[in-house]
Design an enzyme around this catalytic site. Structure first.
Site, short mmCIF file in Angstrom:
data_model
loop_
_atom_site.label_atom_id
_atom_site.label_comp_id
_atom_site.label_asym_id
_atom_site.label_seq_id
_atom_site.Cartn_x
_atom_site.Cartn_y
_atom_site.Cartn_z
N CYS A 1 26.03 -23.61 -14.92
CA CYS A 1 27.01 -23.51 -16.00
C CYS A 1 26.26 -23.15 -17.28
CB CYS A 1 27.72 -24.86 -16.17
SG CYS A 1 28.91 -24.88 -17.52
N HIS B 1 37.03 -26.18 -16.84
CA HIS B 1 36.61 -26.21 -18.25
C HIS B 1 37.82 -26.30 -19.18
CE1 HIS B 1 32.29 -25.67 -18.57
NE2 HIS B 1 32.27 -24.63 -17.75
NI NI Z 1 30.67 -23.75 -16.78
#
Ligand code: NI
Length: 188
Positions: free
Chosen positions: A107, A153
């Site tokens: 990420c 997210h």
């Molecule tokens: Ni991410």
């Protein structure tokens, strides 16, 4: 314009995004800036929360990646280049079938952190593009995984929240340090 990617420890990463309601030039500019920022960082997805905005909006691009996945976009299978980079607004995610798969993820808000995450293999995602047009994508593999990671997210959920305990244990120290660094930086 390059945007700053916030790192773990930033409170925006835990915020649920507000729906996109204005499909205007401002959204197009945000799309362009997020795509530029994602490419520079060599990512395949970037969520608004990662550039400090709690919105139901993310970008995804898997062109140039070995397409080891299947997809149907609005019932057809156009080449990836026809619809990527994707701007995904207000996604609604459904899981198709019970099959799950574990694979390593990273990420952009967690530099150098990688770990296995188990996710459903097939998804169906309803969303709007940056003009507000509705679409449905059904997909699996890396594309399905990437969309699930980004949609998480938008709801304030991070890939570490979905890791098994033993995976998390292995990277716990690394992410604690990252969080401490972020908190220190944002205090100044
Ligand atoms: Ni991410």
């Amino acid at each position: 314009m390059l945007l700053q990617i916030v790192q773990y420890g930033d409170k925006t990463l835990h915020q649920i995004g507000e729906p996109v309601t204005e499909f205007d030039g401002k959204l197009k500019k945000l799309f362009d800036d997020m795509v530029e920022t994602m490419f520079k960082a060599e990512g395949i997805g970037l969520a608004a929360q990662q550039v400090g905005l709690a919105m139901q909006f993310c970008v995804v691009d898997l062109t140039g990646i070995d397409p080891d996945f299947e997809y149907r976009l609005d019932g057809a299978a156009p080449p990836l280049e026809f619809f990527m980079p994707m701007g995904i607004c207000n996604p609604k995610l459904e899981y198709l079938g019970a099959e799950k798969e574990e694979a390593e993820e990273g990420c952009l808000s967690f530099p150098d952190v990688r770990g296995d995450v188990e996710r459903p293999e097939w998804i169906r995602c309803e969303y709007q593009d940056i003009q507000g047009n509705p679409h449905v994508i059904e997909c699996n593999g890396l594309l399905g995984r990437c969309i699930q990671h980004e949609v998480d997210h938008l709801n304030g959920v991070l890939f570490t929240d979905r890791m098994r305990k033993r995976t998390l244990k292995r990277i716990q120290m690394q992410i604690n340090q990252l969080k401490a660094k972020t908190l220190q930086r944002t205090k100044r």
